[in-house]
Scaffold this active site. Structure first.
Site, PDB file in Angstrom:
ATOM      1  N   HIS A   1     -17.855  39.737  54.733  1.00 20.18           N
ATOM      2  CA  HIS A   1     -18.035  38.291  54.944  1.00 20.18           C
ATOM      3  C   HIS A   1     -16.705  37.562  54.894  1.00 20.18           C
ATOM      4  CE1 HIS A   1     -17.414  37.197  50.666  1.00 20.18           C
ATOM      5  NE2 HIS A   1     -18.044  38.329  50.396  1.00 20.18           N
TER       6      HIS A   1
ATOM      7  N   CYS B   1     -18.630  42.889  47.322  1.00 18.75           N
ATOM      8  CA  CYS B   1     -18.591  42.793  48.778  1.00 18.75           C
ATOM      9  C   CYS B   1     -17.151  42.854  49.282  1.00 18.75           C
ATOM     10  CB  CYS B   1     -19.242  41.484  49.231  1.00 18.75           C
ATOM     11  SG  CYS B   1     -21.031  41.460  48.999  1.00 18.75           S
TER      12      CYS B   1
END
Length: 678
Positions: free
Chosen positions: A581, A600
């Site tokens: 992301h 992440c």
């Protein structure tokens, strides 16, 4: 009865007798006249001529009986007359023999004219009956034995001569069974019987008896052992790799590959080959089964079966592509080069081949670093004094020194050594660092290369013609198409206490203007304590708290410039709930140490990455127009493979080694596990 009737009856009877004797009297010549040929007899019922009966003729060589000899002077029936039986053209009639003449007692040959028996030609397809081993019954006495008339046969073209010798009564043996008469016609030559035995069937019994011992290989699972036994049963327990002369061509190629297991970073002792003698068929059979088991073990090890990654860490969850024993044996048995097929179970990737070449290069050169034995002791930190410091400096190549202070130069050199050895680069002389210092540099390098090669086995054999590769220790993201890097960007990975997991998956969609749902780990560590202290803790930071059906709470950060996911996220649903992301804190990409996230992977310039994964329909300009307009999901044209890997050692095309920090200690875990297994 009237006398006249008796007279008539007597006359008729006499006349009938005379008529019946007339043909015999007419055919019988005088004793001195030559024997005339008798006419053929005719069956009175059918009128068909009867076969000619052979007649007995005494040749002229027989002496006539002396004159005046009476019947009482003739030899008795018990006397035996010897003579020679010969064939003649004609036989004397019975009427030409004087019944009152004396029988000669001299031993001169008696010649009989016996017509030749015509034997039909032998059919080659017929096999003569075997001789009977049972004795024939003794003949009946002459005065009681019945005489059977043999059917007459046509006269042969050539006479057959036989010689019969009759012994005197004193020399005659006792009557006994007749001897079997051997066949006058030789039996035809019998065809040779060839039994075609299927190849290898001679080993079937030994393989069935020794199969369980053959599959008893360390680290080979029960399932694989059962599949190997089933493969042999399906093959009628015939061998795959041996014959009466030892290894077959396919067996020799498999043996050669196992002997070079070290070239691929595997341990040759795990595939110890069986020893056998060619004369010992049982050992040969067991060796065939053992080689099958070793080949299966090698194939599974080459695909990453030596270690269970999930046991090393719950964050290492690759999908292993381990072949079954049935698959391995099927491919090897039907291959023209079984050795090449077995070698192909190793990773086909270019980076793996470079690591293999580097491993061979390290083994060719001996380590010229002088080894210094450093005694054990307490850990050494910066500023401490210890008598071992000069030895540590000498081992690190810093030169000799009489100073016993563990200074900054020594600590930095030790940290660099720890980094290369896959240890925490903290510059502290710990017990593990001390053990690593006791090994030659070549040995340490080999262990590092082998551990890195092992991690390449965890990847799919086919990475995908186009795929995304995230090297976590390097903190970089690359898009690769047909082996060429078409996009590359920096990345921010998880912190050591919230490490980014290692696995492979497929990216299938992208979300623009995403919402961020706070994961349970962060919710427990940060938000719940904050909400307990201040009910407006979440609202002040722009988060929305909602109650769930189970009585819990859910914390969501709406889309926006301050959203933790930035403007776009790349989704590949997985068990770890991580993804790639954007981030609002883009300044963090400028730092060298970027292990900062909660697990992440944050990507620098995410819209450039979107250009590569979404295709020409969704350009970065079009995506940016969607910013601030609500959450939008865009599916990829087709799923794109993505691999989150842990490569601490990378070999360049020129052979140069680049090392990256073992940020999570995964490299160390793999190396230690391999050492313990050995």
């Amino acid at each position: 009865m009237p006398r006249r009737h008796w007279a008539n009856l007597t006359s008729a009877s006499a006349l009938a007798i005379m008529l019946s004797c007339a043909p015999v009297l007419a055919q019988t010549p005088p004793a001195q006249a030559p024997l005339a040929q008798a006419p053929l007899a005719t069956d009175p019922a059918t009128g068909v001529p009867l076969p000619e009966t052979p007649q007995l003729k005494l040749l002229d060589t027989e002496k006539p009986a002396p004159a005046g000899q009476t019947a009482t002077d003739r030899p008795s029936d018990s006397d035996i007359v010897t003579g020679t039986v010969k064939s003649g053209a004609t036989l004397r009639g019975a009427a030409s023999v004087d019944a009152t003449a004396p029988v000669e007692t001299e031993t001169e040959p008696v010649t009989l004219d016996i017509p030749q028996v015509e034997v039909p030609a032998l059919d080659p397809a017929l096999v003569p009956a075997s001789k009977s081993s049972e004795p024939a019954p003794a003949p009946a006495p002459a005065e009681t034995a019945p005489v059977q008339a043999a059917p007459a046969l046509p006269a042969p073209d050539k006479p057959v001569t036989a010689s019969v010798t009759v012994a005197p009564p004193a020399a005659a043996p006792a009557a006994g069974p007749l001897e079997a008469i051997p066949s006058l016609v030789p039996p035809p030559e019998m065809p040779k019987v060839v039994v075609d035995v299927p190849p290898g069937l001679a080993f079937a019994a030994d393989i069935a008896a020794r199969a369980n011992d053959g599959v008893a290989v360390r680290r080979l699972g029960e399932r694989e052992r059962g599949e190997i036994l089933a493969a042999y049963q399906a093959n009628e327990n015939k061998p795959f790799w041996i014959d009466a002369k030892g290894w077959t061509a396919a067996g020799k190629r498999i043996v050669a590959q196992l002997e070079h297991a070290a070239d691929d970073g595997l341990r040759p002792t795990d595939y110890a080959l069986p020893v056998f003698e060619l004369s010992d068929k049982a050992k040969l059979a067991e060796a065939d089964v053992r080689l099958s088991a070793l080949a299966v073990l090698y194939a599974r090890d080459a695909r990453g079966g030596r270690l269970d990654p999930r046991r090393l860490s719950k964050l290492i969850t690759p999908t292993l592509y381990l072949p079954s024993a049935t698959e391995v044996l099927s491919e090897l048995a039907g291959a023209p080069d079984a050795g090449a097929v077995l070698a192909a179970y190793n990773p086909p990737h270019e980076q793996y081949r470079r690591l293999k070449a580097k491993l061979a290069e390290l083994r060719e050169h001996l380590d010229d670093t002088p080894l210094v034995r450093i005694p054990a002791g307490p850990p050494l930190k910066l500023g401490m004094r210890d008598e071992r410091v000069p030895l540590v400096r000498a081992r690190l190549g810093l030169g000799s020194s009489d100073d016993s202070v563990f200074d900054r130069s020594t600590s930095l050199a030790l940290a660099d050594f720890q980094k290369k050895a896959g240890l925490p680069a903290n510059g502290i002389l710990s017990e593990r660092t001390l053990a690593a210092l006791g090994k030659p540099a070549t040995a340490r390098g080999e262990e590092d290369i082998v551990a890195q090669m092992e991690r390449w086995r965890w990847l799919p054999p086919d990475l995908g013609a186009k795929h995304i590769m995230v090297n976590v220790p390097e903190m970089r993201v690359r898009v690769i198409r047909d082996g060429q890097v078409i996009h590359e960007a920096r990345a921010i990975i998880g912190k050591p206490d919230s490490a980014t997991p290692i696995f492979s998956h497929k990216m299938d969609h992208v979300i623009v203007n995403p919402s961020w749902y706070v994961p349970p780990s962060i919710l427990k560590k940060e938000f719940l304590p904050g909400l307990a202290a201040d009910p407006d803790y979440a609202a002040k930071r722009g988060y929305v708290v909602t109650r769930t059906k189970g009585g819990g709470i859910s914390v969501r950060q709406p889309p926006g410039e301050r959203n933790a996911l930035g403007w776009i996220k790349f989704m590949f649903p997985n068990e770890h709930a991580v993804y790639l992301h954007d981030t609002p804190n883009r300044r963090l990409f400028a730092g060298e140490r970027r292990a900062l996230s909660h697990g992440c992977v944050r990507v620098d310039d995410p819209f450039a990455l979107a250009d590569q994964v979404l295709g020409p329909e969704w350009t970065s300009e079009r995506l940016k127009k969607l910013i601030g307009k609500g959450e939008r999901r865009i599916n990829l044209p087709q799923p794109l493979p993505i691999h989150l890997v842990y490569n601490t050692i990378v070999i360049g095309a020129d052979g140069h080694i680049t090392r990256f920090d073992d940020v999570y200690g995964f490299h160390r875990l793999v190396r230690q596990a391999l050492e313990q297994q050995g």
